[in-house]
Design a protein around this motif. Structure first.
Motif, mmCIF file in Angstrom:
data_model
loop_
_atom_site.group_PDB
_atom_site.id
_atom_site.type_symbol
_atom_site.label_atom_id
_atom_site.label_comp_id
_atom_site.label_asym_id
_atom_site.label_seq_id
_atom_site.Cartn_x
_atom_site.Cartn_y
_atom_site.Cartn_z
ATOM 1 N N MET A 119 28.367 29.155 27.902
ATOM 2 C CA MET A 119 29.132 30.208 28.563
ATOM 3 C C MET A 119 29.860 29.632 29.770
ATOM 4 N N SER A 120 31.128 29.909 29.942
ATOM 5 C CA SER A 120 31.934 29.303 31.006
ATOM 6 C C SER A 120 31.502 29.803 32.368
ATOM 7 N N ASN A 121 31.336 28.870 33.298
ATOM 8 C CA ASN A 121 30.828 29.215 34.609
ATOM 9 C C ASN A 121 31.825 29.996 35.463
ATOM 10 N N PHE A 122 33.151 29.892 35.139
ATOM 11 C CA PHE A 122 34.122 30.611 35.968
ATOM 12 C C PHE A 122 34.030 32.115 35.743
ATOM 13 N N LEU A 123 33.163 32.542 34.853
ATOM 14 C CA LEU A 123 33.028 33.967 34.583
ATOM 15 C C LEU A 123 31.987 34.635 35.463
ATOM 16 N N TYR A 124 31.675 34.011 36.586
ATOM 17 C CA TYR A 124 30.783 34.633 37.568
ATOM 18 C C TYR A 124 31.501 34.693 38.915
ATOM 19 N N ASN A 125 31.425 35.838 39.559
ATOM 20 C CA ASN A 125 31.964 35.949 40.908
ATOM 21 C C ASN A 125 31.085 35.178 41.884
ATOM 22 N N ASN A 126 31.690 34.649 42.933
ATOM 23 C CA ASN A 126 30.930 33.972 43.975
ATOM 24 C C ASN A 126 30.225 34.988 44.851
ATOM 25 N N ARG A 127 28.974 34.686 45.193
ATOM 26 C CA ARG A 127 28.163 35.638 45.951
ATOM 27 C C ARG A 127 28.794 35.983 47.300
ATOM 28 N N GLU A 128 29.166 34.973 48.071
ATOM 29 C CA GLU A 128 29.643 35.227 49.434
ATOM 30 C C GLU A 128 30.999 35.925 49.439
ATOM 31 N N LEU A 129 31.895 35.491 48.565
ATOM 32 C CA LEU A 129 33.222 36.108 48.504
ATOM 33 C C LEU A 129 33.127 37.533 47.981
ATOM 34 N N SER A 130 32.188 37.765 47.056
ATOM 35 C CA SER A 130 31.974 39.112 46.547
ATOM 36 C C SER A 130 31.457 40.019 47.653
ATOM 37 N N TRP A 131 30.568 39.485 48.504
ATOM 38 C CA TRP A 131 30.077 40.287 49.630
ATOM 39 C C TRP A 131 31.207 40.607 50.598
ATOM 40 N N LEU A 132 32.070 39.650 50.865
ATOM 41 C CA LEU A 132 33.202 39.906 51.756
ATOM 42 C C LEU A 132 34.120 40.981 51.178
ATOM 43 N N ASP A 133 34.260 41.002 49.861
ATOM 44 C CA ASP A 133 35.025 42.079 49.221
ATOM 45 C C ASP A 133 34.374 43.438 49.480
ATOM 46 N N PHE A 134 33.040 43.462 49.437
ATOM 47 C CA PHE A 134 32.334 44.704 49.764
ATOM 48 C C PHE A 134 32.623 45.120 51.201
ATOM 49 N N ASN A 135 32.565 44.173 52.120
ATOM 50 C CA ASN A 135 32.800 44.520 53.525
ATOM 51 C C ASN A 135 34.232 44.986 53.749
ATOM 52 N N TYR A 136 35.160 44.486 52.931
ATOM 53 C CA TYR A 136 36.537 44.997 52.991
ATOM 54 C C TYR A 136 36.576 46.466 52.574
ATOM 55 N N ARG A 137 35.778 46.823 51.570
ATOM 56 C CA ARG A 137 35.735 48.228 51.138
ATOM 57 C C ARG A 137 35.175 49.110 52.251
ATOM 58 N N VAL A 138 34.231 48.565 53.019
ATOM 59 C CA VAL A 138 33.731 49.289 54.195
ATOM 60 C C VAL A 138 34.861 49.511 55.188
ATOM 61 N N LEU A 139 35.627 48.468 55.455
ATOM 62 C CA LEU A 139 36.732 48.565 56.410
ATOM 63 C C LEU A 139 37.793 49.561 55.954
ATOM 64 N N GLU A 140 38.021 49.640 54.663
ATOM 65 C CA GLU A 140 39.026 50.565 54.132
ATOM 66 C C GLU A 140 38.674 52.024 54.434
ATOM 67 N N GLN A 141 37.382 52.301 54.684
ATOM 68 C CA GLN A 141 37.006 53.663 55.052
ATOM 69 C C GLN A 141 37.667 54.080 56.370
ATOM 70 N N ALA A 142 38.048 53.119 57.186
ATOM 71 C CA ALA A 142 38.723 53.415 58.450
ATOM 72 C C ALA A 142 40.129 53.946 58.223
ATOM 73 N N ARG A 143 40.637 53.823 56.999
ATOM 74 C CA ARG A 143 41.963 54.372 56.665
ATOM 75 C C ARG A 143 41.869 55.551 55.703
ATOM 76 N N ASN A 144 40.647 55.938 55.368
ATOM 77 C CA ASN A 144 40.436 57.016 54.412
ATOM 78 C C ASN A 144 40.793 58.356 55.054
ATOM 79 N N LEU A 145 41.730 59.064 54.470
ATOM 80 C CA LEU A 145 42.199 60.325 55.045
ATOM 81 C C LEU A 145 41.106 61.379 55.091
ATOM 82 N N GLY A 146 40.088 61.237 54.250
ATOM 83 C CA GLY A 146 39.011 62.211 54.234
ATOM 84 C C GLY A 146 37.920 61.938 55.257
ATOM 85 N N VAL A 147 38.064 60.876 56.032
ATOM 86 C CA VAL A 147 37.051 60.504 57.024
ATOM 87 C C VAL A 147 37.516 60.941 58.407
ATOM 88 N N PRO A 148 36.705 61.688 59.164
ATOM 89 C CA PRO A 148 37.083 62.115 60.517
ATOM 90 C C PRO A 148 37.299 60.915 61.448
#
Length: 669
Positions: free
Chosen positions: A1-30
């Motif tokens: 199975m090709s190894n490039f078919l796995y996301n990197n742990r640290e970069l994947s976590w940073l993507d999660f933290n970006y989703r947290v940051l995007e809540q600061a632009r969410n119109l439904g958030v006070p």
């Protein structure tokens, strides 16, 4: 199975933290909640550097150059992390400066505005200046020790045509900010901003030439060596002392500076140029957590946790009476976690209760749980506590809690040096009609009254005898006795949990091959394990439908032809931190459901004591299925496709699954 078919742990976590940051632009958030998401993103990033980046740097220093499952070496990961972090920091500063501050101003909330120096001058002289101590940097004075995440001004000063250098540490005893009320406006000044305005009052009789603000992040990923002490508690205390003075893994500077100063920083702190991050904006956003306003519209709507119908007359009927005919099932914070505390309280004061056993991973300050355990000993109960001293960043608090419980007379054990005890359970033994009856509480979350208000978790209380017997065995294992048991209702790591998950996935594969339907739903915090990832890919290829709700990092790459076409990965980031681990396996129509403390991670399978518990109660199973269905259909969720998370729906009006549970929990069970 090709190894490039796995996301990197640290970069994947940073993507999660970006989703947290995007809540600061969410119109439904006070508005003030948006600000908090900015602060949460920053706090998350601090911890990421202290642990994950620190660990990678240690690998590089040790000459470890082996690629992970995403085919990235530690050096490559650090390089890509730096690029992604700098991009997120710039984005965060832009959101704060150009989006949130103007919105705050329109609501009469000002943050570090210019033109009000007369209002903060008194604060500087009375509250700040008396505790400031500028340190001269010369051949006489050595470099002052700078604590982790402390803010420091580096100042170039001149006197008699001679250039001198100084560091001014802003003491942690000072508040992060000060609030002024003026003409119906709330004006917040960060302490470092106030100090900056009055630097000339600190360095009187000197000409201030140049200055900048910086902050150090230190390594918190230090090993705990057994040879340091025969006593694990002593080893943890030694570890905490070492961590205070550990090596620097990041240096943040708030503005562009000359190479001359960059070189000085590198020399002072023994760091690489790549460890320096020029933020061109605020370094420390933690002051946001202490901002308080009275307008309700600035915050999420308050809610009152619901009490399940079977407990609404608890004043008339005891928990033990209810549990004779009903298991108790709670979904916090929508259900009231205080019910768990009340269950423990009733056990403490019930004359027929003989013993109480409990695991503690993270508790809160002024913990009612610890107070009740102390009281239980006074009431003659036999109290055993397995407390995890190695819970990251709560080590000091847990050491103090352990000492307190021991002083009260509880039997306290610390588990194992090489395993973290992450299982959450409580066992109450009660004498009823000359028989001993075991009452068991199993949870996906901590016995923590504060996080119970903002984390989603499952609590399950039952008098099922087999469950009670197996939890007794679990406590015996955690307290150092035999681990040879015939587990039926529970699986534990590192003994049986991984194999149990693999068997459950294999069963779905076999059912599909026999012509039946196969379906797996897993709600997790994180998924990063090659063996489990490969097994999920195998199941997808066999035709098993796999729906994954993974809040944070995820190694799976979904929707890849001839590999993961049947896998969907979604992530929910919202008002509450999704923390409940719930698993569903179709099993040829039998529909098996489980709750667990374990994410599907190497550490959870191999380096922690975790618990997986099967729910057989029909009402609880129905409720768990509803949670999974509503969550997976959340129109505010993010979906992973082509290595990138995007909003699963373009519906901007949906308030999401968390809002649904807030409004409908009383009708669900």
């Amino acid at each position: 199975m090709s190894n490039f078919l796995y996301n990197n742990r640290e970069l994947s976590w940073l993507d999660f933290n970006y989703r947290v940051l995007e809540q600061a632009r969410n119109l439904g958030v006070p508005l003030l909640e948006k600000l908090k998401f900015v602060a949460i993103h920053a706090s998350n990033l601090d911890e990421f550097f202290m642990v994950r980046v620190a660990g990678l740097k240690d690998q590089v220093d040790a000459g470890y150059d082996v690629a992970d499952i995403s085919m990235k070496t530690p050096k490559q990961q650090l390089k890509e992390i730096a690029t992604k972090v700098l991009s997120q920091v710039n984005f965060r500063n832009d959101i704060f400066k150009n989006y949130l501050k103007p919105q705050c101003k329109s609501k009469g909330i000002l943050i570090n505005p210019k033109g009000y120096l007369d209002k903060i001058e008194e604060i500087f002289y009375l509250d700040i200046l008396p505790v400031l101590t500028p340190v001269a940097l010369n051949n006489i004075n050595k470099l002052p020790f700078i604590q982790n995440l402390s803010l420091v001004f580096f100042v170039e000063i001149e006197k008699d045509s001679q250039l001198l250098y100084s560091m001014l540490i802003i003491p942690n005893v000072l508040p992060k900010s000060f609030k002024i009320k003026y003409k119906k406006q709330s004006i917040y000044y960060t302490t470092n901003y106030i100090v900056e305005q009055f630097l000339n009052k600190v360095y009187t009789n000197y000409n201030i030439k140049r200055y900048f603000l910086f902050r150090l992040t230190r390594n918190a990923d230090l090993p705990i060596h057994q040879e340091l002490s025969e006593d694990l508690l002593e080893a943890i205390e030694h570890y905490l002392d070492l961590r205070k003075k550990s090596n620097v893994v990041r240096l943040e500077i708030d503005r562009e500076i000359d190479k001359f100063f960059i070189d000085k920083m590198i020399g002072y702190f023994d760091i690489e140029p790549s460890d320096i991050y020029i933020t061109n904006g605020p370094i420390d956003y933690s002051f946001i957590f202490s901002m308080k306003e009275t307008k309700k519209s600035l915050y999420f709507e308050t809610f009152k946790p619901v009490v399940p119908s079977c407990l609404q007359n608890i004043k008339k009927f005891s928990f033990f009476d209810v549990l004779k005919s009903n298991d108790i099932f709670l979904f916090r914070p929508y259900h009231d976690f205080k019910l768990v505390i009340k269950f423990l309280e009733e056990a403490v004061y019930d004359k027929n209760v003989l013993s109480i056993k409990i695991t503690l991973y993270r508790t809160n300050d002024d913990s009612k749980i610890i107070e009740l355990l102390e009281e239980a000993v006074k009431n003659g109960k036999h109290v055993s506590v397995v407390i995890e001293l190695k819970a990251r960043f709560d080590e000091g608090k847990n050491v103090e809690g352990a000492k307190r419980l021991e002083n009260a007379g509880c039997i306290v054990t610390y588990g194992f040096l090489d395993l973290k005890i992450h299982a959450k359970c409580m066992l109450v033994v009660r004498k009823e009609s000359d028989q001993l009856v075991r009452y068991t509480h199993i949870s996906t979350g901590n016995y923590n009254e504060q996080t119970a208000l903002i984390y989603t978790d499952i609590d399950y209380i039952t008098k099922d005898d087999l469950t009670g017997q197996e939890i007794v065995n679990l406590f015996n294992y955690m307290m150092g006795y035999s681990d040879i048991y015939d587990w039926q209702r529970i699986s534990i790591s590192p003994k049986t949990l991984r194999s149990s998950i693999i068997d459950l996935i294999d069963n779905e594969i076999q059912n599909v091959k026999k012509g039946s339907k196969g379906h797996i739903i897993a709600k997790l915090n994180s998924l990063y394990d090659k063996q489990i990832s490969d097994k999920l890919y195998e199941a997808s290829l066999a035709g098993v439908k796999i729906d994954l709700l993974v809040r944070g990092l995820c190694s799976i790459v979904p929707k890849v032809k001839n590999l993961s076409e049947n896998i969907t990965v979604k992530s929910i980031v919202g008002r509450f931190l999704e923390h409940a681990r719930i698993l569903y396996f179709y099993d040829n129509g039998k529909e098996r459901l489980f709750v667990s403390t374990a994410d599907w991670m190497v550490r959870n399978f191999d380096k922690r004591i975790e618990i997986l518990y099967e729910i057989n109660n029909p009402h609880a199973k129905k409720f768990l299925k509803t949670i999974l269905k509503v969550s997976f259909n959340d129109k505010t969720a993010w979906e992973l496709a082509n290595y990138t998370y995007k909003k699963a729906s373009k519906d901007n009006k949906s308030l999401g699954s968390q809002y649904f549970f807030l409004k409908n929990i009383s009708r669900m069970i």
